[in-house]
Motif scaffolding. Structure first.
Motif, PDB file in Angstrom:
ATOM      1  N   THR A   1       4.152  10.952 -21.586  1.00 10.08           N
ATOM      2  CA  THR A   1       5.231  10.501 -20.700  1.00 10.08           C
ATOM      3  C   THR A   1       4.987  10.965 -19.275  1.00 10.08           C
ATOM      4  O   THR A   1       5.159  10.196 -18.326  1.00 10.08           O
ATOM      5  CB  THR A   1       6.603  11.002 -21.207  1.00 10.08           C
ATOM      6  OG1 THR A   1       6.799  10.526 -22.538  1.00 10.08           O
ATOM      7  CG2 THR A   1       7.727  10.511 -20.330  1.00 10.08           C
ATOM      8  N   VAL A   2       4.564  12.218 -19.102  1.00 10.15           N
ATOM      9  CA  VAL A   2       4.247  12.739 -17.764  1.00 10.15           C
ATOM     10  C   VAL A   2       3.119  11.913 -17.140  1.00 10.15           C
ATOM     11  O   VAL A   2       3.181  11.544 -15.958  1.00 10.15           O
ATOM     12  CB  VAL A   2       3.877  14.241 -17.815  1.00 10.15           C
ATOM     13  CG1 VAL A   2       3.270  14.701 -16.500  1.00 10.15           C
ATOM     14  CG2 VAL A   2       5.094  15.082 -18.163  1.00 10.15           C
ATOM     15  N   ALA A   3       2.113  11.582 -17.925  1.00  7.85           N
ATOM     16  CA  ALA A   3       0.990  10.774 -17.428  1.00  7.85           C
ATOM     17  C   ALA A   3       1.466   9.376 -17.019  1.00  7.85           C
ATOM     18  O   ALA A   3       1.031   8.843 -15.988  1.00  7.85           O
ATOM     19  CB  ALA A   3      -0.101  10.676 -18.480  1.00  7.85           C
ATOM     20  N   GLU A   4       2.378   8.776 -17.797  1.00  9.35           N
ATOM     21  CA  GLU A   4       2.923   7.450 -17.468  1.00  9.35           C
ATOM     22  C   GLU A   4       3.719   7.496 -16.161  1.00  9.35           C
ATOM     23  O   GLU A   4       3.568   6.623 -15.303  1.00  9.35           O
ATOM     24  CB  GLU A   4       3.839   6.948 -18.584  1.00  9.35           C
ATOM     25  CG  GLU A   4       3.138   6.508 -19.837  1.00  9.35           C
ATOM     26  CD  GLU A   4       4.109   6.174 -20.966  1.00  9.35           C
ATOM     27  OE1 GLU A   4       5.337   6.070 -20.707  1.00  9.35           O
ATOM     28  OE2 GLU A   4       3.652   6.020 -22.102  1.00  9.35           O
ATOM     29  N   ILE A   5       4.564   8.517 -16.032  1.00  7.27           N
ATOM     30  CA  ILE A   5       5.367   8.657 -14.814  1.00  7.27           C
ATOM     31  C   ILE A   5       4.450   8.870 -13.608  1.00  7.27           C
ATOM     32  O   ILE A   5       4.632   8.255 -12.557  1.00  7.27           O
ATOM     33  CB  ILE A   5       6.380   9.816 -14.938  1.00  7.27           C
ATOM     34  CG1 ILE A   5       7.378   9.544 -16.065  1.00  7.27           C
ATOM     35  CG2 ILE A   5       7.125  10.031 -13.627  1.00  7.27           C
ATOM     36  CD1 ILE A   5       8.231  10.751 -16.446  1.00  7.27           C
ATOM     37  N   ALA A   6       3.457   9.730 -13.762  1.00  5.01           N
ATOM     38  CA  ALA A   6       2.516   9.999 -12.669  1.00  5.01           C
ATOM     39  C   ALA A   6       1.767   8.726 -12.282  1.00  5.01           C
ATOM     40  O   ALA A   6       1.567   8.451 -11.093  1.00  5.01           O
ATOM     41  CB  ALA A   6       1.538  11.097 -13.064  1.00  5.01           C
ATOM     42  N   ASP A   7       1.379   7.936 -13.261  1.00  6.77           N
ATOM     43  CA  ASP A   7       0.674   6.688 -12.996  1.00  6.77           C
ATOM     44  C   ASP A   7       1.574   5.712 -12.231  1.00  6.77           C
ATOM     45  O   ASP A   7       1.141   5.086 -11.263  1.00  6.77           O
ATOM     46  CB  ASP A   7       0.203   6.066 -14.314  1.00  6.77           C
ATOM     47  CG  ASP A   7      -0.758   4.922 -14.095  1.00  6.77           C
ATOM     48  OD1 ASP A   7      -1.700   5.083 -13.299  1.00  6.77           O
ATOM     49  OD2 ASP A   7      -0.563   3.857 -14.722  1.00  6.77           O
ATOM     50  N   ASP A   8       2.837   5.600 -12.653  1.00  7.97           N
ATOM     51  CA  ASP A   8       3.791   4.729 -11.947  1.00  7.97           C
ATOM     52  C   ASP A   8       3.980   5.183 -10.508  1.00  7.97           C
ATOM     53  O   ASP A   8       3.985   4.376  -9.580  1.00  7.97           O
ATOM     54  CB  ASP A   8       5.153   4.719 -12.666  1.00  7.97           C
ATOM     55  CG  ASP A   8       5.134   3.932 -13.963  1.00  7.97           C
ATOM     56  OD1 ASP A   8       4.172   3.173 -14.190  1.00  7.97           O
ATOM     57  OD2 ASP A   8       6.094   4.075 -14.745  1.00  7.97           O
TER      58      ASP A   8
END
Length: 172
Positions: A13-20
């Motif tokens: 989830t942290v990786a997804e948020i960072a990517d966004d």
């Protein structure tokens, strides 16, 4: 200590948020607590039409994602229920959210990220007030076209005056 599965989910989830956040030109943090289902649906439809990603995220995970990208000063915006809107343009998210903030009493813009810097709600609202890209281009074209148009009018006036002078000499 959280289980391995929970830890992996949080890291994902942290990786997804960072990517966004990394792929967004502008990120806006919103408190949408108290919106009715109809209001929330209307808002989400408007955001989708403008290619804005809009998701409710845990503040701690959003803060970790932002810190992993080097964004600082977001702690005050990531308190309480927070929804994150990520847009590929400078104004799309700000325009839609500002419009709906005026329409819905329970929607509040908290702040955001602009070019890697934390900004407050005032700056986000200033972004919303900017004219669209098309309007700015039209203004630029008008400004560039104006001197040429004036020159053409002046040349035509000189040519008309000269033609009048030639007609007067020919008839005499």
């Amino acid at each position: 200590m959280p289980s391995e599965k929970i830890l992996k989910n949080k890291q994902q989830t942290v990786a997804e948020i960072a990517d966004d956040m990394k792929n967004a030109t502008t990120v806006v943090f919103v408190d949408a607590r108290g919106l009715t289902v109809e209001e929330d649906t209307e808002l989400r439809v408007a955001l989708r039409k403008n290619d804005v990603k809009y998701k409710v995220r845990k503040n701690t995970l959003a803060l970790r994602a932002a810190e992993s990208l080097g964004y600082t000063g977001l702690e005050e915006y990531l308190k309480g229920p927070t929804t994150i809107a990520c847009a590929g343009t400078y104004t799309d998210a700000a325009k839609v959210l500002s419009k709906y903030e005026k329409k819905f009493a329970n929607l509040t813009i908290k702040g955001g990220i602009l070019e890697g810097q934390a900004v407050d709600a005032k700056v986000v609202k200033q972004l919303a007030d900017l004219p669209s890209r098309e309007m700015l281009l039209a203004r630029l074209m008008g400004a560039l076209n104006s001197p040429v148009t004036k020159l053409a009018i002046a040349i035509k006036a000189i040519a008309d005056k000269d033609a009048e002078g030639n007609d007067a000499t020919e008839s005499a």
